[in-house]
Write an enzyme that holds these catalytic residues in place. Structure first.
Site, PDB file in Angstrom:
ATOM      1  N   ASP A 130      -8.331  -9.236   4.274  1.00  0.00           N
ATOM      2  CA  ASP A 130      -8.077  -8.109   5.156  1.00  0.00           C
ATOM      3  C   ASP A 130      -9.089  -8.022   6.292  1.00  0.00           C
ATOM      4  OD1 ASP A 130      -6.868  -5.896   6.113  1.00  0.00           O
ATOM      5  OD2 ASP A 130      -7.523  -4.538   4.528  1.00  0.00           O
ATOM      6  N   GLU A 141       0.821  -1.211   0.000  1.00  0.00           N
ATOM      7  CA  GLU A 141       0.000   0.000   0.000  1.00  0.00           C
ATOM      8  C   GLU A 141       0.858   1.267   0.000  1.00  0.00           C
ATOM      9  OE1 GLU A 141      -2.634  -0.693   3.366  1.00  0.00           O
ATOM     10  OE2 GLU A 141      -3.957  -1.924   2.122  1.00  0.00           O
ATOM     11  N   GLU A 151     -12.097  -2.443  12.494  1.00  0.00           N
ATOM     12  CA  GLU A 151     -12.203  -1.748  11.210  1.00  0.00           C
ATOM     13  C   GLU A 151     -13.382  -2.255  10.383  1.00  0.00           C
ATOM     14  OE1 GLU A 151      -8.665  -1.965   8.818  1.00  0.00           O
ATOM     15  OE2 GLU A 151      -9.565  -0.878   7.150  1.00  0.00           O
TER      16      GLU A 151
HETATM   17  O1  GCW Z   1      -6.829  -3.063   6.559  1.00  0.00           O
HETATM   18  C1  GCW Z   1      -5.966  -2.236   5.892  1.00  0.00           C
HETATM   19  C2  GCW Z   1      -6.274  -0.915   6.465  1.00  0.00           C
HETATM   20  C3  GCW Z   1      -5.117   0.059   6.476  1.00  0.00           C
HETATM   21  C4  GCW Z   1      -3.925  -0.643   7.114  1.00  0.00           C
HETATM   22  C5  GCW Z   1      -3.606  -1.891   6.310  1.00  0.00           C
HETATM   23  C6  GCW Z   1      -2.475  -2.708   6.928  1.00  0.00           C
HETATM   24  C7  GCW Z   1      -2.213   0.312   8.481  1.00  0.00           C
HETATM   25  O2  GCW Z   1      -7.389  -0.369   5.793  1.00  0.00           O
HETATM   26  O3  GCW Z   1      -5.503   1.189   7.197  1.00  0.00           O
HETATM   27  O4  GCW Z   1      -2.808   0.189   7.215  1.00  0.00           O
HETATM   28  O5  GCW Z   1      -4.702  -2.734   6.232  1.00  0.00           O
HETATM   29  O6  GCW Z   1      -2.775  -3.684   7.593  1.00  0.00           O
HETATM   30  O7  GCW Z   1      -1.323  -2.378   6.721  1.00  0.00           O
END
Ligand code: GCW
Length: 654
Positions: free
Chosen positions: A351, A272, A379
């Site tokens: 995720d 990311e 989240e």
């Molecule tokens: O779940 C996603 C999140 C990001 C997060 C990423 C990760 C810290 O939306 O906010 O970044 O995973 O785990 O690195």
């Protein structure tokens, strides 16, 4: 219940110490920080409840003795015995004594009854860690705590480490009482200010470490892979470059000058947008090993995250499957990671969705140390506005056996949770989300524990002496809350369907045509992602047998994961006997009804719960119910419109 000043005491209200505080105790131990803590805890409890504690000396009539043992109970293990009116905790290490004391606190009066043959308690996993996604400076998009739902950071305020670390101290105490022994104090997305914690701002990290140390907790830091460039002014961060290697070694040496027991680094690389070894044509083992080498002389560890995937995917591209990414990137590197590098793998391949299969990477790298990462911060599970107790989900993950066996084999070396705590007066925003934090610690200590028994402990500690009606009520609202949340959100393991960006609330097609690789492929005939080897992305074949076979066919795939693995017609009949479409309608109506019922149960507990805590939860139930109805109506309407199949029961769908 507020217990000391305005701090919510969570699972350590002073009344939880009544049994130990009213006894005569003897502590024979060294004078390291955890032993001091044991003594101080007892002294404090005795002052409240009229007991007495002495150190060393030959107090023959002690009812509780805590002392070092020669046997090898490991650093953190302890043994408990009760004979002739004396309860004895022995441990080889001081941290063992601390965990032993909290064990006695949990037992309460039971610790002082009858006789007890020697029981040995040892943590199953060496690393039991919380990662805080806290920024020092408030980030313009992500705020101070990325994916944080409990206010600002516990550690950082006004652009620096807090001067007053009382809350951090209280946090350390709560964590020790549920067995957590490591904390990473900043976000894995390392921005400019936070990068400097590694070098000129290490003193601030040291101040936090000083406060956590007495509770047996080692402090870790998230660092940027580009640190040699952004902090050291080098032209490259290539892990095979000698100057880069020297830079890490020197920077790490200075970290250990400031924090002698520093735990190590956490790294999110090539993920990311974070920098990583791919930029230099190097592997992730090369990347992890340069940091591991720097930490090795001091006994530190690098936690290297496996969350590496293409977040700029073209949604039209059906050959790329995000779920495959971690396995594809990392399994070829098995055996190449240094012994003090730990690969930190999210529990599922996507995720932190409410339902995912266990990541196929777990169990596929026998020559690599592994830590499993779960998400206590909610989240994708209601953002601490919804009640969603994740104990049963984590327990399922921890009990999963990659080879299909049922042996208590070792899934990993460590368990890590993204913390759900902030500077909120109730610690976790939603007071009932404290149960997630407690359960995480206890499951990391003993992954085979029954999560419902852990919940019992949490209830008893948090509300000492409460009538059975309160315990029953708390079980009623928490036990099934994960399943309830699953029912009213994305169905049958398909995941996402959330509002893009902040991830709260429904948006069925929110990510459908996005670059993030999270699709459900619903059309007029059916829904789900074909991840079979025969006709789909091949993801199912990343598992060893029997799972590869089980997941490959819709006939054997468990219902709750069906749409994760297969694209099926709406009329496909589940093992439950329902069609997929009718399952969607039914579960969404049920989920909302379950929230209505939980809200009612909670209202009936008003006379048994501290008013401020009760009000906070009641207020959140209003929002949970509003949101659950929104989910139900959007999901049901979407699938009715796509499929044209009416609800068998003729309920209102819009
Ligand atoms: O779940 C996603 C999140 C990001 C997060 C990423 C990760 C810290 O939306 O906010 O970044 O995973 O785990 O690195």
């Amino acid at each position: 219940m507020t217990d000391s000043g305005d701090l919510d005491a969570a699972w350590l209200p002073s009344a939880a110490f009544r049994a130990v505080g009213s006894r005569r105790s003897l502590v024979r131990a060294g004078d390291g920080p955890p032993a001091e803590t044991v003594y101080a805890e007892l002294a404090d409890a005795c002052e409240r409840f009229g007991g007495r504690v002495v150190r060393d000396g030959g107090d023959g009539d002690a009812e509780l003795v805590l002392e070092p043992a020669g046997d090898d109970l490991g650093d953190e293990g302890f043994a408990l015995t009760r004979r002739g009116g004396t309860t004895t905790v022995t441990a080889s290490g001081e941290r063992g004594l601390l965990y032993g004391l909290f064990h006695v606190v949990r037992l309460g009066e039971d610790a002082f009854r009858g006789e007890r043959a020697r029981e040995v308690h040892r943590p199953a996993l060496a690393t039991r860690m919380l990662d805080h996604w806290d920024n020092v400076a408030v980030h313009p998009v992500m705020g101070q705590v990325e994916r944080g739902y409990a206010g600002g950071s516990l550690f950082w305020a006004d652009g620096r480490a807090r001067g007053d670390l009382d809350r951090v101290r209280a946090y350390g105490r709560l964590l020790a009482a549920c067995g957590i022994n490591a904390v990473a104090v900043n976000n894995v997305n390392v921005h400019e200010t936070e990068a400097r914690l590694l070098t000129d701002r290490i003193g601030e990290v040291a101040a936090i470490a000083d406060v956590l140390r007495p509770y047996g907790i080692r402090t870790h830091l998230s660092v940027t892979f580009a640190a040699p460039m952004v902090l050291g002014g080098l032209p490259t961060a290539d892990p095979l470059d000698g100057a880069v290697r020297d830079w890490w070694a020197e920077a790490t040496g200075r970290v250990y000058e400031a924090i002698g027991d520093f735990g190590g680094y956490v790294v999110k690389a090539d993920s990311e947008g974070q920098p990583g070894p791919f930029a230099y044509g190097r592997s992730h083992a090369d990347g992890a090993n340069v940091l591991a080498a720097a930490l090795e002389p001091y006994g530190g560890t690098v936690h290297w995250r496996a969350f590496v995937y293409d977040h700029r995917q073209d949604w039209r591209d059906r050959t790329t499957d995000r779920a495959r990414a971690a396995y594809d990137h990392f399994t070829p590197l098995d055996g190449e990671f240094a012994p003090n590098a730990v690969l930190q793998v999210k529990h599922g391949p996507m995720d932190f969705q409410v339902r995912e299969p266990v990541s196929p990477l777990i169990g596929a790298m026998p020559r690599t140390r592994l830590a499993v990462e779960v998400q206590a911060t909610q989240e994708y599970t209601g953002q601490q506005r919804h009640v969603c107790w994740l104990g049963p989900m984590w327990s399922e993950v921890l009990r999963f056996r990659p080879d299909g066996g049922v042996s208590a084999g070792r899934l990993a070396d460590g368990l890590v949770a993204v913390s759900n705590v902030g500077d909120d007066p109730f610690w976790t925003g939603h007071p009932l989300a404290q149960a997630n934090l407690y359960t995480f610690g206890r499951l990391a200590w003993d992954p085979a524990a029954d999560p419902h028994a852990v919940l019992d402990e949490w209830i008893a500690l948090t509300h000492p002496g409460a009538p059975a009606r309160l315990a029953d009520g708390l079980h009623a609202v928490l036990d099934g809350s994960w399943s309830t949340y699953e029912k009213y959100t994305a169905p049958l393991g398909v995941g996402f369907m959330v509002q893009p960006g902040h991830h709260y609330g429904p948006s069925v097609d929110g990510y459908e045509y996005s670059p993030w690789g999270t699709y459900h492929f619903a059309d007029r005939d059916g829904v789900g992602v074909d991840r079979s080897a025969a006709t789909g992305t091949g993801y199912a074949a990343q598992y060893a047998d029997p799972w590869a076979k089980v997941y490959e066919s819709p006939e054997t795939c468990p219902d709750e994961l069906l749409l994760f693995f297969h694209h099926v017609p709406y009329g496909h009949v589940l093992h439950s006997g329902k069609t997929v479409i009718q399952h969607i309608y039914d579960t969404h109506f049920e989920g909302v009804a379950e929230v209505e019922e939980a809200r009612r149960v909670w209202a009936g507990l008003a006379d048994l719960v501290d008013p401020a805590r009760h009000a906070r939860v009641a207020e959140r139930y209003e929002e949970q119910l509003r949101s659950a109805r929104e989910w139900r109506d959007q999901i049901n309407s979407y699938f009715l419109r796509k499929s044209g199949v009416p609800d068998e029961r003729g309920r209102t769908i819009h």
